[in-house]
Design a protein around this motif. Structure first.
Motif, mmCIF file in Angstrom:
data_model
loop_
_atom_site.group_PDB
_atom_site.id
_atom_site.type_symbol
_atom_site.label_atom_id
_atom_site.label_comp_id
_atom_site.label_asym_id
_atom_site.label_seq_id
_atom_site.Cartn_x
_atom_site.Cartn_y
_atom_site.Cartn_z
ATOM 1 N N PHE A 208 66.690 125.848 75.854
ATOM 2 C CA PHE A 208 66.886 124.744 74.909
ATOM 3 C C PHE A 208 67.324 123.482 75.642
ATOM 4 C CE2 PHE A 208 69.704 122.255 72.158
ATOM 5 C CZ PHE A 208 68.854 121.981 71.099
ATOM 6 N N LEU A 209 68.307 123.635 76.545
ATOM 7 C CA LEU A 209 68.787 122.485 77.312
ATOM 8 C C LEU A 209 67.674 121.880 78.156
ATOM 9 C CD1 LEU A 209 72.282 123.757 78.544
ATOM 10 C CD2 LEU A 209 71.812 122.201 76.653
ATOM 11 N N SER B 223 63.914 117.526 79.295
ATOM 12 C CA SER B 223 62.546 117.129 79.641
ATOM 13 C C SER B 223 62.029 116.018 78.727
ATOM 14 C CB SER B 223 61.605 118.337 79.571
ATOM 15 O OG SER B 223 61.441 118.783 78.234
ATOM 16 N N ILE B 224 62.557 115.963 77.498
ATOM 17 C CA ILE B 224 62.135 114.941 76.540
ATOM 18 C C ILE B 224 62.872 113.624 76.762
ATOM 19 C CG2 ILE B 224 62.117 114.313 74.085
ATOM 20 C CD1 ILE B 224 61.727 117.292 73.459
ATOM 21 N N TYR B 225 64.176 113.704 77.048
ATOM 22 C CA TYR B 225 65.016 112.507 77.064
ATOM 23 C C TYR B 225 65.463 112.051 78.455
ATOM 24 C CZ TYR B 225 65.361 113.358 72.050
ATOM 25 O OH TYR B 225 65.071 113.564 70.716
ATOM 26 N N ASN B 226 65.213 112.854 79.462
ATOM 27 C CA ASN B 226 65.737 112.535 80.787
ATOM 28 C C ASN B 226 64.612 112.479 81.822
ATOM 29 O OD1 ASN B 226 67.143 112.281 83.163
ATOM 30 N ND2 ASN B 226 68.226 114.232 83.016
ATOM 31 N N ALA C 74 71.249 116.528 84.791
ATOM 32 C CA ALA C 74 71.239 116.558 83.333
ATOM 33 C C ALA C 74 72.104 115.437 82.756
ATOM 34 C CB ALA C 74 71.743 117.912 82.829
ATOM 35 N N ILE C 75 71.711 114.945 81.574
ATOM 36 C CA ILE C 75 72.467 113.891 80.896
ATOM 37 C C ILE C 75 73.008 114.346 79.545
ATOM 38 C CG2 ILE C 75 71.173 112.041 82.030
ATOM 39 C CD1 ILE C 75 69.543 111.744 79.433
ATOM 40 N N GLY C 76 72.610 115.521 79.088
ATOM 41 C CA GLY C 76 73.007 115.982 77.763
ATOM 42 C C GLY C 76 74.416 116.529 77.693
ATOM 43 N N LEU C 77 74.939 117.009 78.815
ATOM 44 C CA LEU C 77 76.303 117.529 78.896
ATOM 45 C C LEU C 77 77.100 116.702 79.888
ATOM 46 C CD1 LEU C 77 75.657 121.404 79.063
ATOM 47 C CD2 LEU C 77 76.251 120.043 77.050
ATOM 48 N N LYS C 78 78.381 116.497 79.573
ATOM 49 C CA LYS C 78 79.243 115.718 80.462
ATOM 50 C C LYS C 78 80.619 116.358 80.521
ATOM 51 C CE LYS C 78 76.882 111.326 79.677
ATOM 52 N NZ LYS C 78 76.290 111.231 81.032
#
Length: 271
Positions: free
Chosen positions: A52-53, A58-61, A94-98
């Motif tokens: 999922f991540l 792949s769509i947003y980064n 990755a940019i979805g988790l920080k």
């Protein structure tokens, strides 16, 4: 990073931060709602989570590291597989988790990913999380629209003061309506040039497909300054200051006020 906001989900305070104008929700706070021992690393080691991540990134980064992702995906689900948020971010860009430190430290996820994480807490928790987040966004939009409309109204009122000053001071008697309209439009463009750096006609030529006019596209800060310089220009007209001198004065005033407003934390809360 903007000032934090919070939502209350089933009695639990959950922090929301903005990173690059995107909402990120605290997974660390959300963990408190989970019964028993459960860690974010447990969620990350699941193969479905990794897939999922990877799809989201792949769509947003555009800078997502697919090579490292493939390695992680091949190991996900194995008994000895472990992965922290920091490792995930470092290896895949990755940019979805920080993972953050400091006052609002902890693990944050983009709202899309946080909603998915909420399902791991419970289906009920996820539903209430989405509900409270949507309520927060609706409240923010209501406040923004109210402020924008208020400043538009103030700008229109000041414009009447502005046109009255033009009528009393600049427009001679016994001219046609067409001549009067030209003078009004010409003075309106004094304000446009002072604030936006261009006339309404120039803006339209540069933005032929845009909705509305140059002032309809103005920011809150610009609308505030517009209301101010309209009043000032009305007084300058009554003082019989030449148009060129008024333009220079108004432009400097607009620059000074915008510099002040764009660093004002009370104004930033409205954006």
């Amino acid at each position: 990073m903007a000032k934090n906001k919070t939502i209350n989900v089933q009695g639990l305070e959950i922090t929301i931060l903005k990173f690059e104008n995107q909402d990120y929700i605290s997974l660390t706070n959300m963990l408190e709602a989970k019964d028993g021992d459960f860690f974010i690393s447990d969620w990350l080691r699941n193969r479905n989570t990794v897939e999922f991540l990877g799809i989201w990134e792949s769509i947003y980064n555009p800078n997502f590291n697919y090579g490292e992702f493939a390695i992680i995906k091949s190991q996900a689900g194995l008994n000895n597989y472990k992965l922290s948020v920091k490792e995930w971010v470092a290896k895949t860009n990755a940019i979805g988790l920080k993972a953050t430190a400091g006052r609002y430290g902890g693990t944050y996820a983009h709202k899309d990913l946080a909603f998915e994480f909420g399902m791991w807490i419970s289906a009920e928790f996820k539903i209430y999380l989405i509900k409270e987040f949507q309520r927060l966004k609706e409240d923010e939009n209501d406040r923004l629209n109210l402020t924008w409309n208020l400043n538009r109204t103030l700008s229109k009122i000041n414009y009447r003061i502005h046109t009255d000053a033009i009528k009393q001071t600049i427009i001679p008697e016994n001219i046609t309506k067409e001549q009067a309209h030209f003078i009004y439009a010409n003075e309106a463009d004094v304000l446009n040039v002072a604030l936006f750096g261009k006339t309404a006609k120039q803006w339209r030529a540069e933005n032929p497909t845009a909705d509305g006019n140059i002032r309809d596209q103005a920011t809150i800060e610009q609308l505030l300054v517009l209301a101010n310089i309209e009043s000032m220009n009305a007084e300058f007209i009554r003082m019989e200051i030449s148009q060129s001198d008024r333009l220079l004065k108004l432009n400097q005033i607009a620059i000074n006020q915008l510099q002040s407003l764009t660093t004002n934390p009370n104004i930033q809360k409205l954006n």
